[in-house]
Design a protein around this motif. Structure first.
Motif, PDB file in Angstrom:
ATOM      1  N   PRO A 150       0.823  -1.209   0.000  1.00  0.00           N
ATOM      2  CA  PRO A 150       0.000   0.000   0.000  1.00  0.00           C
ATOM      3  C   PRO A 150       0.856   1.258   0.000  1.00  0.00           C
ATOM      4  N   ARG A 151       0.279   2.340  -0.534  1.00  0.00           N
ATOM      5  CA  ARG A 151       0.954   3.634  -0.503  1.00  0.00           C
ATOM      6  C   ARG A 151       0.493   4.385   0.744  1.00  0.00           C
ATOM      7  N   LEU A 152       1.418   5.009   1.433  1.00  0.00           N
ATOM      8  CA  LEU A 152       1.113   5.789   2.633  1.00  0.00           C
ATOM      9  C   LEU A 152       1.663   7.192   2.455  1.00  0.00           C
ATOM     10  N   ARG A 153       0.867   8.189   2.874  1.00  0.00           N
ATOM     11  CA  ARG A 153       1.327   9.573   2.816  1.00  0.00           C
ATOM     12  C   ARG A 153       0.915  10.260   4.112  1.00  0.00           C
ATOM     13  N   VAL A 154       1.882  10.689   4.878  1.00  0.00           N
ATOM     14  CA  VAL A 154       1.605  11.420   6.119  1.00  0.00           C
ATOM     15  C   VAL A 154       1.305  12.863   5.753  1.00  0.00           C
ATOM     16  N   ARG A 155       0.141  13.346   6.158  1.00  0.00           N
ATOM     17  CA  ARG A 155      -0.241  14.741   5.908  1.00  0.00           C
ATOM     18  C   ARG A 155       0.263  15.668   7.000  1.00  0.00           C
ATOM     19  N   ALA A 156       0.132  15.219   8.250  1.00  0.00           N
ATOM     20  CA  ALA A 156       0.524  16.088   9.369  1.00  0.00           C
ATOM     21  C   ALA A 156       0.771  15.248  10.617  1.00  0.00           C
ATOM     22  N   ILE A 157       1.684  15.729  11.442  1.00  0.00           N
ATOM     23  CA  ILE A 157       1.950  15.131  12.749  1.00  0.00           C
ATOM     24  C   ILE A 157       1.902  16.262  13.772  1.00  0.00           C
ATOM     25  N   TYR A 158       1.059  16.087  14.773  1.00  0.00           N
ATOM     26  CA  TYR A 158       0.943  17.061  15.853  1.00  0.00           C
ATOM     27  C   TYR A 158       1.380  16.380  17.144  1.00  0.00           C
ATOM     28  N   GLU A 159       2.198  17.061  17.924  1.00  0.00           N
ATOM     29  CA  GLU A 159       2.698  16.462  19.163  1.00  0.00           C
ATOM     30  C   GLU A 159       2.480  17.408  20.341  1.00  0.00           C
ATOM     31  N   ASP A 160       1.963  16.842  21.422  1.00  0.00           N
ATOM     32  CA  ASP A 160       1.879  17.547  22.705  1.00  0.00           C
ATOM     33  C   ASP A 160       2.775  16.764  23.659  1.00  0.00           C
ATOM     34  N   ALA A 161       4.030  17.173  23.748  1.00  0.00           N
ATOM     35  CA  ALA A 161       5.014  16.432  24.541  1.00  0.00           C
ATOM     36  C   ALA A 161       4.631  16.378  26.011  1.00  0.00           C
ATOM     37  N   ASP A 162       4.031  17.459  26.524  1.00  0.00           N
ATOM     38  CA  ASP A 162       3.647  17.476  27.940  1.00  0.00           C
ATOM     39  C   ASP A 162       2.591  16.413  28.254  1.00  0.00           C
ATOM     40  N   ALA A 163       1.679  16.192  27.319  1.00  0.00           N
ATOM     41  CA  ALA A 163       0.619  15.200  27.524  1.00  0.00           C
ATOM     42  C   ALA A 163       1.021  13.813  27.021  1.00  0.00           C
ATOM     43  N   GLY A 164       2.163  13.727  26.316  1.00  0.00           N
ATOM     44  CA  GLY A 164       2.593  12.437  25.769  1.00  0.00           C
ATOM     45  C   GLY A 164       1.698  11.974  24.635  1.00  0.00           C
ATOM     46  N   THR A 165       1.135  12.928  23.895  1.00  0.00           N
ATOM     47  CA  THR A 165       0.170  12.607  22.843  1.00  0.00           C
ATOM     48  C   THR A 165       0.693  13.019  21.484  1.00  0.00           C
ATOM     49  N   VAL A 166       0.459  12.148  20.499  1.00  0.00           N
ATOM     50  CA  VAL A 166       0.797  12.434  19.106  1.00  0.00           C
ATOM     51  C   VAL A 166      -0.454  12.159  18.274  1.00  0.00           C
ATOM     52  N   VAL A 167      -0.759  13.071  17.352  1.00  0.00           N
ATOM     53  CA  VAL A 167      -1.857  12.878  16.407  1.00  0.00           C
ATOM     54  C   VAL A 167      -1.239  12.823  15.016  1.00  0.00           C
ATOM     55  N   VAL A 168      -1.579  11.780  14.266  1.00  0.00           N
ATOM     56  CA  VAL A 168      -1.047  11.608  12.918  1.00  0.00           C
ATOM     57  C   VAL A 168      -2.218  11.568  11.947  1.00  0.00           C
ATOM     58  N   LEU A 169      -2.193  12.456  10.954  1.00  0.00           N
ATOM     59  CA  LEU A 169      -3.186  12.458   9.885  1.00  0.00           C
ATOM     60  C   LEU A 169      -2.492  11.907   8.650  1.00  0.00           C
ATOM     61  N   TRP A 170      -3.039  10.803   8.097  1.00  0.00           N
ATOM     62  CA  TRP A 170      -2.358  10.165   6.969  1.00  0.00           C
ATOM     63  C   TRP A 170      -3.345   9.528   6.012  1.00  0.00           C
ATOM     64  N   ASP A 171      -2.899   9.340   4.768  1.00  0.00           N
ATOM     65  CA  ASP A 171      -3.684   8.698   3.713  1.00  0.00           C
ATOM     66  C   ASP A 171      -3.051   7.365   3.374  1.00  0.00           C
ATOM     67  N   GLY A 172      -3.881   6.389   3.112  1.00  0.00           N
ATOM     68  CA  GLY A 172      -3.409   5.083   2.668  1.00  0.00           C
ATOM     69  C   GLY A 172      -4.194   4.646   1.449  1.00  0.00           C
ATOM     70  N   ALA A 173      -3.538   3.950   0.532  1.00  0.00           N
ATOM     71  CA  ALA A 173      -4.210   3.460  -0.671  1.00  0.00           C
ATOM     72  C   ALA A 173      -3.550   2.175  -1.123  1.00  0.00           C
ATOM     73  N   GLY A 174      -4.326   1.340  -1.775  1.00  0.00           N
ATOM     74  CA  GLY A 174      -3.803   0.090  -2.296  1.00  0.00           C
ATOM     75  C   GLY A 174      -4.793  -0.520  -3.272  1.00  0.00           C
ATOM     76  N   VAL A 175      -4.470  -1.706  -3.747  1.00  0.00           N
ATOM     77  CA  VAL A 175      -5.322  -2.428  -4.682  1.00  0.00           C
ATOM     78  C   VAL A 175      -5.723  -3.739  -4.045  1.00  0.00           C
ATOM     79  N   THR A 176      -7.012  -4.048  -4.088  1.00  0.00           N
ATOM     80  CA  THR A 176      -7.512  -5.287  -3.488  1.00  0.00           C
ATOM     81  C   THR A 176      -7.241  -6.472  -4.411  1.00  0.00           C
ATOM     82  N   VAL A 177      -7.519  -7.680  -3.937  1.00  0.00           N
ATOM     83  CA  VAL A 177      -7.317  -8.883  -4.747  1.00  0.00           C
ATOM     84  C   VAL A 177      -8.260  -8.917  -5.942  1.00  0.00           C
TER      85      VAL A 177
END
Length: 101
Positions: A25-52
């Motif tokens: 599959p193809r993966l493309r990360v659009r954005a990564i947001y991090e709140d180091a104090d809270a230990g939280t990461v948000v990742v916005l990404w796209d995935g695509a592929g071809v089925t059987v």
């Protein structure tokens, strides 16, 4: 803190994985947001592929990850559930020549 979608993130580029007619599959990360104090990461990404069956599957994901001591301790994912459900409805046994994962 590690961040990113499975497969190491970035662009998968549809590289061949050694299986006949099978592409990664193809993966493309659009954005990564991090709140180091809270230990939280948000990742916005796209995935695509071809089925059987040869159909294209594409989706956009938002992953909310909480880390403690360098490990994920909580995760929540949002995505287009209709597209995802259509993918899981494919009867692999009924597709002649289907490649097993």
């Amino acid at each position: 803190m590690p961040a990113g979608p499975p497969g190491g993130g970035g662009q998968g580029g549809g590289r061949h994985d050694g299986q006949p007619g099978h592409r990664r599959p193809r993966l493309r990360v659009r954005a990564i947001y991090e709140d180091a104090d809270a230990g939280t990461v948000v990742v916005l990404w796209d995935g695509a592929g071809v089925t059987v069956t040869g159909a294209t599957y594409a989706n956009t994901y938002a992953w909310f990850l909480t880390f403690r001591d360098g490990k994920v301790v909580d995760a929540t994912a949002f995505f287009d559930s209709i597209a995802f459900n259509d993918l899981w409805r494919i009867d692999v046994d009924a597709v002649e020549g289907a490649v097993e994962p």
